[in-house]
Design a protein around this motif. Structure first.
Motif: not given
Length: 252
Positions: A106-121
């Motif tokens: 989970m995350g907000l703004s840049m944190g939300a962007y990183c949360a989406l990237i985490a699904t690839q890792i």
């Protein structure tokens, strides 16, 4: 009898690597939440951990759930060379503390962007992303403050927010007052719920949900796979479920 506020859950630093820092909250159960911090307000300091109460399920009684909190002093939007390795190392540490059955990012703004990237890792089963940018290019053109952090990323590994796998339940939420362009950058798919808030902005959306007491319930519903409850919470707070590729601007 006076009401005693519960003490906040204890976090301890498990990793520091070239500006990246990851804290861990020990807890009970096999549901791990990973919260990614946004840019924050003071560029000279490490962003603080975010969504601590909702990520840990902190309550007056009972123990918290285990959680990781990921912060980046350099605000590289998940494009730090060591981002993937650091996430895997932190996840491996969490697994040494107890079994991990379900992972929510989970995350907000840049944190939300990183949360989406985490699904690839990592094996992420659910994502709760508030106001994620759909691409670094759109983020840079939409906000001069973000441009200061994005411009140094000459060849970013993740120039576009990745679409999580079909096995991951993704929840996106955007305030349409100023996030219409970002919202339009995301496509629809069967495992994604995209909620649009016509009367909220990028900055006001999470405070609005927090004031209504929604955040803890959203995380709990997401972990439980209770899609109906999750949608009910967001729609009661003013969210409209996106049903078409085209998103109309909010009515004047």
């Amino acid at each position: 009898m006076p009401i005693v506020s519960p003490r906040p859950p204890k976090l301890h630093r498990i990793l520091e690597r070239d500006g990246l820092a990851i804290d861990y909250c020990a807890g009970q159960g096999a549901d791990l939440v990973i919260s990614f911090s946004s840019i924050g307000h003071d560029p000279s300091r490490l962003p603080p951990p975010e969504f601590v109460a909702s990520a840990t399920g902190h309550r007056a009684q009972g123990t918290p759930r285990p959680a990781l909190f990921v912060m980046d002093h350099h605000r590289r939007w998940g494009n730090a060379p060591e981002f993937s390795t650091s996430l895997r190392d932190a996840f491996a540490y969490a697994q040494t503390q107890g079994p991990v059955r379900h992972v929510t990012a989970m995350g907000l703004s840049m944190g939300a962007y990183c949360a989406l990237i985490a699904t690839q890792i990592l094996p992420v089963q659910a994502v709760l992303a508030f106001g994620p940018q759909s691409s670094l290019q759109q983020a840079a053109t939409g906000c001069a403050h973000w441009l200061d952090w994005i411009a140094p990323l000459k060849e970013p590994r993740w120039p576009v927010a990745p679409q999580p796998p079909a096995t991951c339940h993704t929840v996106l939420a955007h305030g349409l007052e100023d996030d219409l362009v970002q919202a339009r950058g995301f496509g629809l798919h069967s495992s994604c719920d995209h909620l649009l808030f016509p009367t909220q902005s990028h900055a006001s959306l999470v405070p609005h949900l927090k004031a209504r007491g929604c955040l803890a319930g959203l995380v709990t519903a997401l972990i439980a796979g209770d899609r109906r409850r999750l949608l009910r919470i967001l729609q009661a707070a003013g969210g409209l479920r996106r049903k078409t590729e085209d998103i109309a601007p909010p009515a004047a």
